[in-house]
Design a protein around this motif. Structure first.
Motif, mmCIF file in Angstrom:
data_model
loop_
_atom_site.group_PDB
_atom_site.id
_atom_site.type_symbol
_atom_site.label_atom_id
_atom_site.label_comp_id
_atom_site.label_asym_id
_atom_site.label_seq_id
_atom_site.Cartn_x
_atom_site.Cartn_y
_atom_site.Cartn_z
ATOM 1 N N HIS A 116 0.652 -1.356 -0.366
ATOM 2 C CA HIS A 116 0.310 -0.213 0.526
ATOM 3 C C HIS A 116 0.852 1.762 -0.120
ATOM 4 O O HIS A 116 0.128 3.111 -0.246
ATOM 5 C CB HIS A 116 -1.014 -0.117 0.643
ATOM 6 C CG HIS A 116 -2.038 -0.811 0.856
ATOM 7 N ND1 HIS A 116 -2.033 -1.995 1.517
ATOM 8 C CD2 HIS A 116 -3.561 -0.824 0.084
ATOM 9 C CE1 HIS A 116 -3.405 -3.240 1.376
ATOM 10 N NE2 HIS A 116 -4.025 -2.324 0.002
ATOM 11 N N ILE A 117 2.299 1.320 0.662
ATOM 12 C CA ILE A 117 2.810 1.813 0.652
ATOM 13 C C ILE A 117 3.180 3.201 -0.746
ATOM 14 O O ILE A 117 3.238 3.579 -2.013
ATOM 15 C CB ILE A 117 4.320 2.127 1.013
ATOM 16 C CG1 ILE A 117 3.873 1.879 3.020
ATOM 17 C CG2 ILE A 117 5.143 3.073 1.129
ATOM 18 C CD1 ILE A 117 4.805 2.163 4.120
ATOM 19 N N ILE A 118 3.827 1.829 -1.773
ATOM 20 C CA ILE A 118 4.366 1.525 -3.147
ATOM 21 C C ILE A 118 2.889 1.890 -3.914
ATOM 22 O O ILE A 118 3.451 2.730 -4.969
ATOM 23 C CB ILE A 118 4.812 0.007 -3.380
ATOM 24 C CG1 ILE A 118 5.733 0.104 -2.916
ATOM 25 C CG2 ILE A 118 4.540 0.487 -5.211
ATOM 26 C CD1 ILE A 118 6.205 -1.290 -3.183
ATOM 27 N N SER A 119 1.663 1.389 -3.400
ATOM 28 C CA SER A 119 1.178 1.938 -4.239
ATOM 29 C C SER A 119 0.307 3.283 -3.834
ATOM 30 O O SER A 119 -0.170 4.407 -4.967
ATOM 31 C CB SER A 119 -1.078 1.036 -3.585
ATOM 32 O OG SER A 119 -0.314 -0.031 -4.316
ATOM 33 N N HIS A 120 0.765 4.151 -2.863
ATOM 34 C CA HIS A 120 0.284 5.212 -2.518
ATOM 35 C C HIS A 120 1.542 6.277 -3.007
ATOM 36 O O HIS A 120 0.858 7.077 -3.952
ATOM 37 C CB HIS A 120 0.557 5.181 -0.779
ATOM 38 C CG HIS A 120 0.443 7.160 -0.829
ATOM 39 N ND1 HIS A 120 -0.558 7.727 -0.391
ATOM 40 C CD2 HIS A 120 1.585 8.516 -0.180
ATOM 41 C CE1 HIS A 120 -0.372 9.175 -0.309
ATOM 42 N NE2 HIS A 120 0.571 9.652 -0.335
ATOM 43 N N TYR A 121 2.271 6.164 -3.342
ATOM 44 C CA TYR A 121 3.816 6.659 -4.135
ATOM 45 C C TYR A 121 3.655 7.024 -5.484
ATOM 46 O O TYR A 121 4.150 7.482 -6.425
ATOM 47 C CB TYR A 121 4.413 6.478 -3.792
ATOM 48 C CG TYR A 121 5.087 7.731 -1.523
ATOM 49 C CD1 TYR A 121 4.899 8.967 -2.095
ATOM 50 C CD2 TYR A 121 5.051 6.687 -0.815
ATOM 51 C CE1 TYR A 121 4.662 9.013 -0.742
ATOM 52 C CE2 TYR A 121 5.157 7.427 0.029
ATOM 53 C CZ TYR A 121 4.604 8.710 0.294
ATOM 54 O OH TYR A 121 4.673 9.335 1.454
ATOM 55 N N ASN A 122 3.583 5.451 -6.099
ATOM 56 C CA ASN A 122 3.476 4.745 -7.636
ATOM 57 C C ASN A 122 2.192 4.936 -8.679
ATOM 58 O O ASN A 122 1.911 4.893 -9.758
ATOM 59 C CB ASN A 122 3.983 4.091 -8.126
ATOM 60 C CG ASN A 122 5.761 4.081 -7.809
ATOM 61 O OD1 ASN A 122 6.155 4.980 -7.151
ATOM 62 N ND2 ASN A 122 6.596 2.786 -7.913
ATOM 63 N N TYR A 123 0.988 4.784 -7.493
ATOM 64 C CA TYR A 123 -0.613 4.516 -8.535
ATOM 65 C C TYR A 123 -1.901 5.722 -8.159
ATOM 66 O O TYR A 123 -2.344 5.263 -8.074
ATOM 67 C CB TYR A 123 -1.416 3.124 -7.826
ATOM 68 C CG TYR A 123 0.122 2.386 -9.304
ATOM 69 C CD1 TYR A 123 0.200 2.077 -10.091
ATOM 70 C CD2 TYR A 123 1.233 1.742 -7.764
ATOM 71 C CE1 TYR A 123 1.675 1.696 -10.686
ATOM 72 C CE2 TYR A 123 2.453 0.716 -9.092
ATOM 73 C CZ TYR A 123 2.142 0.442 -10.279
ATOM 74 O OH TYR A 123 3.357 -0.006 -11.060
ATOM 75 N N GLY A 124 -1.227 6.215 -6.600
ATOM 76 C CA GLY A 124 -2.179 7.461 -6.521
ATOM 77 C C GLY A 124 -2.916 7.023 -5.200
ATOM 78 O O GLY A 124 -4.195 7.738 -5.160
ATOM 79 N N TRP A 125 -2.543 5.945 -4.578
ATOM 80 C CA TRP A 125 -3.256 5.142 -3.827
ATOM 81 C C TRP A 125 -3.662 6.150 -2.653
ATOM 82 O O TRP A 125 -2.657 7.247 -2.263
ATOM 83 C CB TRP A 125 -3.182 3.976 -3.299
ATOM 84 C CG TRP A 125 -4.475 3.328 -2.683
ATOM 85 C CD1 TRP A 125 -5.530 2.489 -2.798
ATOM 86 C CD2 TRP A 125 -4.319 2.947 -1.307
ATOM 87 N NE1 TRP A 125 -6.344 2.665 -1.441
ATOM 88 C CE2 TRP A 125 -4.882 1.703 -0.940
ATOM 89 C CE3 TRP A 125 -2.958 3.259 -0.218
ATOM 90 C CZ2 TRP A 125 -5.205 2.038 1.207
ATOM 91 C CZ3 TRP A 125 -2.927 3.272 1.088
ATOM 92 C CH2 TRP A 125 -4.242 2.147 2.108
ATOM 93 N N ALA A 126 -4.585 6.725 -1.892
ATOM 94 C CA ALA A 126 -5.204 7.108 -0.490
ATOM 95 C C ALA A 126 -4.482 8.532 -1.247
ATOM 96 O O ALA A 126 -3.685 9.502 -0.179
ATOM 97 C CB ALA A 126 -4.006 6.487 0.412
ATOM 98 N N ASP A 127 -5.229 9.233 -1.646
ATOM 99 C CA ASP A 127 -4.985 10.592 -2.508
ATOM 100 C C ASP A 127 -3.443 10.799 -2.237
ATOM 101 O O ASP A 127 -2.689 11.712 -2.123
ATOM 102 C CB ASP A 127 -5.382 11.684 -1.138
ATOM 103 C CG ASP A 127 -7.063 11.237 -1.409
ATOM 104 O OD1 ASP A 127 -6.928 11.086 -2.080
ATOM 105 O OD2 ASP A 127 -7.663 11.779 0.057
ATOM 106 N N GLY A 128 -2.613 9.629 -3.650
ATOM 107 C CA GLY A 128 -1.154 9.811 -4.202
ATOM 108 C C GLY A 128 -0.880 9.814 -5.230
ATOM 109 O O GLY A 128 -1.203 10.936 -5.005
#
Length: 445
Positions: free
Chosen positions: A132-144
């Motif tokens: 989920h950390i990777i998804s946040h910084y690379n795929y916009g997850w959680a307003d990322g």
């Protein structure tokens, strides 16, 4: 007289990112010093120990981002990205890509009480948190964001000590760590595939090759090594690769550390290339992503010509080692730190060491390495070109030496030492003395 054999018309490969750094010059949550990264074309910053002890309870570390391990790892509300977002936004702004260490900061006072360096209670859940950390910084997850961060490193120096009570990074066994790496690497590569590179484990390094030269086939002089952990780190290395090979665990890069001087690190790099080939991992990308050869325990060297020359020597030497793909100097922080060798803690201005990195950054911008060698021990040189522009970085960590370099007439010379911060100077390339701990950068543009 020492000679530099240099041919700007013969390219031999690419200039590699040997001038990357550890934690960046990020003060509090201000980016006012971050321009030094882009000014020097520094391409990567490894995010370990950011903010100091416990990641200042704000940055990067898994317990700072996912504060309650019992929480739902699939719920964005379980994550606190605030300060790490601030840091990564600044890196993105100044064109410096993070090497994101998934794990925790070293706990140097763990003998009093350890907090975060225990093996996770649930390896699978820990891997999903990383996902989920990777998804946040690379795929916009959680307003990322959509930063496309490539390198994700699992843990740091779990091989520090065979004695759990003394280990400042991992309160578990070697096999405990092998299992954590296996679970996390398999999960992350299954989710993200080749869109990311997963690796580790940020080894303490290979000082142990001098403890048992016969066993590990290292032809080097005997030396006294007082650190009791070095053999364990070496055994950990073999155990790790044995485990991941048997279990089919993916690894995209192997990371390792050293605080020894350039000639010793060259021996380590040769050892690593040879052993990875024997183990069936020939060609595996490796990163020396924590190094410093003028550290705090070398009295009086921070901010000196000694430090800038030894840094330049390391970058030049490892540019010519096939096995090393990225180097990260520890470190580029702003403020007081035992290893903070780039900036003065008094005024936050660059030390001369920074300018060795800036000079190498100019080689990196040019792109292509040219044929270049020197016949004098202690003298290191790397040349580069983009087809029109030409540059040469030259440094001396030995005794004063008389030099001869065949350079185009329009090349200008810039001196780097504690009195000269890439200052233009007059040099007769047909014969001059390159002093001990002196670095010179030549360019025709």
């Amino acid at each position: 007289m020492a000679k530099i054999n240099l041919d700007f018309n013969k390219t031999v490969g690419k200039i590699k990112p040997m001038h990357a750094v550890g934690q960046p010059p990020f003060s509090g949550c201000s980016d006012r010093h971050m321009h030094y990264l882009s000014d020097a074309a520094i391409p990567y910053s490894r995010l370990h120990d950011v903010g100091g002890a416990y990641g200042a309870n704000r940055f990067v570390d898994i317990p700072n981002i996912f504060r309650d391990f019992d929480a739902d790892e699939n719920d964005p509300a379980s994550y606190d990205f605030a300060f790490t977002d601030c840091l990564l936004s600044a890196l993105h702004k100044y064109n410096c890509e993070p090497i994101f260490r998934l794990g925790v900061t070293i706990e140097n006072q763990q003998h009093i009480k350890a907090y975060r360096i225990f093996p996770p209670a649930d390896y699978g859940k820990w891997a999903r948190i990383c996902e989920h950390i990777i998804s946040h910084y690379n795929y916009g997850w959680a307003d990322g964001f959509e930063y496309g961060i490539k390198y994700w490193e699992i843990w740091n120096e779990p091989d520090f000590s065979p004695f759990v009570e003394r280990n400042t990074m991992w309160k578990g066994s070697d096999t405990d760590f092998f299992r954590l790496y296996e679970v996390a690497a398999k999960h992350l590569k299954n989710i993200f595939g080749d869109e990311i590179k997963v690796g580790g484990y940020a080894s303490c390094g290979f000082e142990g090759i001098w403890l048992d030269p016969k066993k590990h086939a290292v032809d080097a002089e005997k030396r006294e090594i007082k650190h009791h952990n070095v053999q364990y780190a070496l055994d950990f290395f073999y155990g790790f690769f044995d485990h991941i090979k048997k279990t089919g665990t993916p690894i995209d890069f192997f990371s390792w550390h050293s605080y020894l001087d350039t000639p010793d690190v060259e021996v380590m790099a040769d050892f690593l290339e040879r052993e990875l080939t024997k183990l069936g991992y020939a060609g595996l990308e490796t990163q020396l992503n924590e190094w410093n050869n003028a550290a705090a325990w070398t009295p009086g060297t921070r901010g000196t010509s000694f430090a800038s020359a030894h840094a330049a020597a390391m970058m030049c030497a490892l540019q010519n080692k096939k096995v090393v793909n990225i180097c990260c100097y520890y470190d580029a922080r702003i403020g007081v730190g035992d290893y903070a060798g780039m900036f003065s803690p008094l005024n936050y201005k660059p030390f001369c060491t920074y300018y060795s990195f800036k000079a190498f950054g100019e080689l990196y911008r040019l792109g292509s390495q040219v044929e270049c060698s020197c016949d004098k021990e202690g003298v290191y040189a790397v040349g580069a070109t983009d087809g029109e522009k030409k540059a040469l970085l030259l440094t001396n960590i030995g005794e004063d030496v008389e030099m001869c370099i065949g350079l185009p007439e329009n090349m200008k010379a810039y001196l780097i030492d504690q009195e000269h911060f890439m200052t233009e100077t007059e040099i007769d390339c047909g014969g001059f003395v390159l002093k001990r701990s002196e670095t010179v950068f030549f360019k025709n543009y």
